[in-house]
Design an enzyme around this catalytic site. Structure first.
Site, PDB file in Angstrom:
ATOM      1  N   HIS A 156       0.839  -1.220   0.000  1.00  0.00           N
ATOM      2  CA  HIS A 156       0.000   0.000   0.000  1.00  0.00           C
ATOM      3  C   HIS A 156       0.872   1.269   0.000  1.00  0.00           C
ATOM      4  CE1 HIS A 156      -3.243  -2.759   1.329  1.00  0.00           C
ATOM      5  NE2 HIS A 156      -2.291  -3.260   2.096  1.00  0.00           N
ATOM      6  N   SER A 278      15.164  21.180 -16.389  1.00  0.00           N
ATOM      7  CA  SER A 278      13.959  21.978 -16.600  1.00  0.00           C
ATOM      8  C   SER A 278      14.367  23.274 -17.286  1.00  0.00           C
ATOM      9  CB  SER A 278      13.317  22.259 -15.251  1.00  0.00           C
ATOM     10  OG  SER A 278      12.553  23.444 -15.312  1.00  0.00           O
ATOM     11  N   LYS A 284      16.126  21.128 -11.084  1.00  0.00           N
ATOM     12  CA  LYS A 284      15.419  19.918 -11.472  1.00  0.00           C
ATOM     13  C   LYS A 284      16.272  18.930 -12.255  1.00  0.00           C
ATOM     14  CE  LYS A 284      11.348  19.250 -11.673  1.00  0.00           C
ATOM     15  NZ  LYS A 284      10.291  19.931 -12.429  1.00  0.00           N
ATOM     16  N   GLU A 291       9.452   8.259 -17.433  1.00  0.00           N
ATOM     17  CA  GLU A 291       8.089   8.785 -17.594  1.00  0.00           C
ATOM     18  C   GLU A 291       7.548   8.469 -18.985  1.00  0.00           C
ATOM     19  OE1 GLU A 291       7.932  12.984 -16.419  1.00  0.00           O
ATOM     20  OE2 GLU A 291       9.305  12.494 -14.788  1.00  0.00           O
TER      21      GLU A 291
END
Ligand code: ARG
Length: 463
Positions: A156, A278, A284, A291
């Site tokens: 979980h 970024s 970043k 992704e």
């Protein structure tokens, strides 16, 4: 280009309709399979006396040269042709005249395309199988480097029990191993029934040798019903399902890599060569590759759904709708190949941050089950031990303790069975090291898993 079938018509095909009907833009990639199928077909026609020996030799030789010319770039595929089958046949006829027109005896484009797509998938699946093995190898190497890296195992997405990073990551090796085997099985089934010789749907009046042709093309046997031979694409659906499952596995793996790379986790750091920055936020470092793999999973599911939907209402036998199989198949093949190719070096170059994993493992009461087991070994039934430990966890959270630093006197207030040895029993190292069941996170078991994966890779000649 005049159509092969122009004789029956009074008017030429409308230009837009012609473009709409054509599949050459995507099926041209099957040129090799089409030529190989045709070479074998010509040989069979000659051997059975359906065409002469000279015609057979000329057709085979010319098809070989056409293949060479395409591969060397000397011949470019004419995008005005209706499809790759028509292009190869017209090129043959252009080179050797009427003899070329004999190649299409005792076959139809319906069985030809059913053959080509199978041969194409068989070739691509061999590649995909290798790419899966390369990724399994990268995972196994990462596991070997991290057998001592203790991290929280989650259920979980809550810290559950301590495990090693090696154990965690080997999960993906097993998923991918099944993916590999699934493709292998599907290819065997696909190559068990060769469709060529089914012709348009009803078979042929010529005395062909379908069994020989099938064997020569690497099939186990022939499709025993000619209508079935040209009508189904279940083999492609099976492989698309297998590809969808591979993508689902890669997507889960991606999701974990993305989480682990975040500042919240900091369990791994992807190499600069597999991350992006970024345009506005200088701090970043984005896991774009992972992704994108996660994102592309949707495409491959879509390809599977597209083909299932295309086929669902089709009456027997061939219908032009079936031409739509190819773009879905090609897109899924390309996507799976690209994703597997990027994943292996991304995993290989990923660094693990063992100290952060260890720290996270120490913060979440993830040794609570082991504390309960401690009481069980001292004679309490598991349910009672579980209840006591639950109370201890509740008390510790309220009062700012973790199980490792809660004083013994406090433990004794909860149960007299607690003693000094409990601290050793709940250390993260003990929790991991004493897990002895097969398949567990214990060191013996993880070693056995690494050995088992190594053996699999050795069989595939991947070292
Ligand atoms: N380009 C067609 C396809 O991919 C080849 C088969 C054409 N057959 C036909 N009867 N028109 O399905």
């Amino acid at each position: 280009m005049e159509k092969m079938w122009a004789g029956r018509f009074e008017k030429a095909l409308n230009k837009e309709a012609d473009d709409f009907n054509s599949s050459i833009h995507f099926d041209s990639r099957m040129y090799k399979q089409d030529i190989i199928g045709s070479i074998v077909h010509a040989k069979m026609l000659g051997d059975k006396g359906i065409i002469s020996e000279d015609e057979k030799a000329l057709i085979i030789k010319t098809l070989g040269v056409i293949l060479e010319d395409i591969e060397s770039g000397k011949l470019s595929i004419d995008m005005n042709a209706e499809d790759i089958h028509m292009f190869i046949e017209s090129e043959l006829t252009k080179r050797i005249g009427d003899t070329g027109k004999k190649l299409h005896t005792a076959r139809s484009r319906n069985d030809q395309v059913a053959l080509d797509i199978r041969l194409y998938l068989a070739d691509e699946c061999e590649e995909i199988g290798k790419l899966i093995c390369n990724l399994i190898k990268a995972i196994k190497d990462k596991a070997e480097e991290n057998t001592d890296a203790i991290m929280p195992g989650y259920t979980h997405l809550q810290r559950a029990q301590p495990i090693t990073f090696a154990h965690h990551i080997l999960t993906y090796a097993y998923m991918l191993k099944r993916d590999h085997d699934r493709i292998y099985d599907a290819v065997i089934r696909m190559l068990s029934q060769c469709p060529i010789g089914s012709c348009a749907l009803a078979g042929t009046t010529y005395n062909t040798d379908r069994e020989w042709e099938a064997k020569r093309l690497g099939f186990e046997g022939i499709s025993l019903n000619s209508i079935d031979g040209v009508s189904d694409r279940d083999f492609a659906l099976e492989l698309l399902s297998d590809f969808a499952i591979i993508m689902m596995h890669l997507s889960r793996f991606s999701e974990e890599i993305i989480l682990w790379s975040s500042w919240e986790f900091k369990f791994v750091e992807l190499d600069d060569s597999f991350t992006t920055g970024s345009s506005i936020m200088p701090q970043k470092k984005n896991s774009d590759m992972a992704e994108l793999v996660r994102g592309k999973t949707g495409r491959v599911y879509g390809d599977l759904m597209a083909l299932l939907t295309t086929l669902k209402g089709l009456p027997l036998a061939y219908n032009k709708d079936m031409q739509e199989d190819k773009e879905a198949i090609f897109d899924a093949v390309d996507t799976v190949k690209k994703c597997l190719s990027i994943f292996a070096p991304m995993v290989a170059s990923m660094k693990t941050k063992k100290e952060n994993m260890y720290k996270a493992a120490g913060e979440g009461f993830i040794n609570a089950t082991d504390l309960a087991d401690y009481l069980v070994k001292k004679g309490l039934p598991f349910r009672s031990a579980y209840k006591i430990v639950g109370e201890i966890v509740g008390y510790s959270i309220k009062n700012g303790y973790v199980l490792e630093n809660l004083p013994l006197e406090k433990y004794k207030e909860f149960d007299k069975l607690f003693d000094e040895d409990l601290y050793n029993e709940i250390s993260l190292e003990t929790c991991v090291n004493k897990r002895i069941s097969s398949g567990s996170t214990g060191p013996e078991s993880v070693k056995a898993q690494i050995d088992n994966i190594t053996e699999f890779l050795n069989e595939k000649d991947i070292h």
